[in-house]
Design an enzyme around this catalytic site. Structure first.
Site, short mmCIF file in Angstrom:
data_model
loop_
_atom_site.label_atom_id
_atom_site.label_comp_id
_atom_site.label_asym_id
_atom_site.label_seq_id
_atom_site.Cartn_x
_atom_site.Cartn_y
_atom_site.Cartn_z
N ARG A 49 -0.97 -4.04 10.17
CA ARG A 49 -0.89 -2.59 10.01
C ARG A 49 -1.86 -2.17 8.90
O ARG A 49 -1.76 -2.64 7.76
CB ARG A 49 0.54 -2.20 9.63
CG ARG A 49 0.77 -0.75 9.26
CD ARG A 49 2.22 -0.60 8.80
NE ARG A 49 2.56 0.76 8.43
CZ ARG A 49 2.42 1.27 7.21
NH1 ARG A 49 1.89 0.54 6.24
NH2 ARG A 49 2.80 2.51 6.96
N LEU A 50 -2.82 -1.33 9.24
CA LEU A 50 -3.81 -0.87 8.28
C LEU A 50 -3.25 0.39 7.60
O LEU A 50 -3.30 1.49 8.13
CB LEU A 50 -5.14 -0.60 8.97
CG LEU A 50 -5.78 -1.82 9.65
CD1 LEU A 50 -7.07 -1.42 10.34
CD2 LEU A 50 -6.02 -2.95 8.66
N ASP A 51 -2.73 0.19 6.41
CA ASP A 51 -2.01 1.24 5.69
C ASP A 51 -2.96 2.29 5.13
O ASP A 51 -3.98 1.95 4.52
CB ASP A 51 -1.21 0.59 4.55
CG ASP A 51 -0.53 1.62 3.66
OD1 ASP A 51 0.40 2.28 4.14
OD2 ASP A 51 -0.94 1.76 2.49
N ALA A 52 -2.62 3.56 5.33
CA ALA A 52 -3.36 4.69 4.73
C ALA A 52 -4.86 4.57 4.97
O ALA A 52 -5.67 4.96 4.13
CB ALA A 52 -3.06 4.76 3.22
N ILE A 53 -5.24 4.07 6.13
CA ILE A 53 -6.62 3.68 6.37
C ILE A 53 -7.57 4.87 6.45
O ILE A 53 -8.77 4.75 6.19
CB ILE A 53 -6.70 2.81 7.65
CG1 ILE A 53 -8.00 2.00 7.69
CG2 ILE A 53 -6.53 3.68 8.90
CD1 ILE A 53 -8.07 0.93 6.65
#
Length: 412
Positions: free
Chosen positions: A231-235
């Site tokens: 999961r690419l957080d706040a990408i």
């Protein structure tokens, strides 16, 4: 890495970095991919379908005295969820300093109070795992930031210094906190650094290609240690540009595509899922062309619109929205969910629900003990950003009717 992939990555890098840096960056990415591919201890996993169920949990959410929480989580899954849930999203389980794990001190370590990489491997042996790639920012207590403040030239441009007197009114803000915070370095000099989320979450500077290479290494490391989804957080906030919104910029999309191509070359079955709590059309832009960016995006419009429909007793807007959903290819899909650790975002229903209809959600949340967080708008005002409330409580309505809420929860 085959020639086509190399050329694809090279073309993407050329849209982000100066021409004289591109070949060097590419060669470093190739070296990283080849290294991890040679040591990757994994077999292919099945493609996701509607039969897959993912549990989202904090690493310390299930506890037993005398046992590491991640060990307890593994035993809990085996005893209580086997056959029902086949994937686990462990929210950031790295050493951290704030924000329930999203201010990471060391991305390469497991919080020693919760377990170890061996514990993660035990869980991965029975369940597909999702890790968090918290790669927009890092803790002010991290070694990277400490070395930045100490004047170590290796980290001199790992972070974004800027002028606090500039006009930042165009920048999209997810918080009402300052965009820049001041830090004192070891020489007593004040440094003003970008902090999109909080003082303790210092944004990384992707203009420095060493940051990109460090992140590619990190993502490959996660795959090697059991992640089959990342999961690419706040990408969306990853790239900053003067006189812009600093969200969803072309450089951000290009760098995600670089990461996707690099990962695919080493771990073909790994899935990227992007976390962008924004209006629907902005959110689905992270599918790219359906083949080159994220394989999954969070279906952020679903939780608030579904809750509104259940509370209001009407499916008209929900049905119209659902019928409008399209995917750019058969290799991508939505990650459907109703509630997460973040609560229920409200920006994704912009243009779908009006202010009065959003008010139905706010009233219900606050009546049942929930809170509403706000963001700073371009005009300096504030607007609702997120409902921080248990989904069952939200569905109880302004009347606080638990029986009705339970019925709605089951229907949801």
């Amino acid at each position: 890495m085959n020639t086509d992939t190399q050329q694809h990555i090279q073309a993407l890098l050329a849209q982000v970095y100066p021409a004289d840096q591109v070949d060097g960056i590419l060669q470093n990415i190739i070296a990283l991919v080849n290294h991890y591919k040679s040591i990757m201890p994994r077999e292919g996993v099945h493609q996701l379908s509607q039969k897959d169920v993912v549990l989202i949990t904090y690493g310390d959410q299930v506890r037993k005295e005398g046992e590491y929480p991640l060990e307890t989580l593994t035993r809990f899954m085996d005893e209580q969820a086997a056959g029902l849930i086949n994937a686990v999203h462990i929210l950031p389980f790295y050493p951290y300093s704030s924000d329930d794990g999203f201010s990471v001190i060391d991305h390469y370590e497991v919080n020693p109070e919760w377990g170890s990489w061996e514990t993660i491997a035990d869980l991965a042996s029975g369940y597909r795992l999702m890790f968090d790639g918290v790669i927009n920012h890092i803790s002010q207590e991290s070694e990277w930031f400490k070395q930045f403040l100490a004047g170590d030239p290796r980290y001199g441009t790992y972070f974004i210094e800027d002028d606090p007197n500039k006009d930042y009114s165009k920048v999209v803000r997810p918080r009402v906190l300052p965009l820049l915070h001041d830090y004192e370095d070891t020489n007593g000099q004040t440094r003003y650094v970008w902090t999109t989320f909080s003082r303790d979450q210092v944004d990384l500077n992707y203009r420095n290609p060493q940051v990109l290479l460090q992140v590619v290494d990190l993502l490959l490391f996660y795959a090697m240690n059991g992640a089959s989804l990342i999961r690419l957080d706040a990408i969306g906030f990853m790239w900053k540009e003067d006189d812009s919104t600093c969200i969803h910029l072309p450089q951000t999309h290009n760098l995600i595509k670089v990461m996707r191509a690099a990962m695919a070359a080493a771990v073909p079955d790994l899935i990227f899922i992007t976390e962008t709590n924004v209006p629907h059309l902005e959110n689905i832009s992270y599918f790219g062309n359906g083949f080159d960016e994220a394989q999954m995006v969070y279906n952020f419009t679903l939780p608030p619109l579904l809750a509104y429909s259940l509370l209001n007793g009407t499916s008209e807007k929900f049905t119209a929205w659902a019928q409008s959903l399209e995917l750019p290819s058969n290799e991508v899909c939505f990650f459907n969910f109703t509630a997460s650790h973040d609560g229920v975002g409200l920006r994704p229903v912009t243009g779908i629900l009006d202010e009065t209809e959003v008010g139905v959600l706010l009233t219900s949340a606050e009546a049942n003990g929930g809170k509403v967080s706000y963001k700073t708008d371009a005009d300096g005002g504030q607007s609702p950003y997120e409902i921080n409330c248990n989904y069952l409580s939200l569905l109880c309505g302004a009347e606080q009717d638990i029986d009705q809420g339970t019925a709605r929860m089951i229907l949801s």
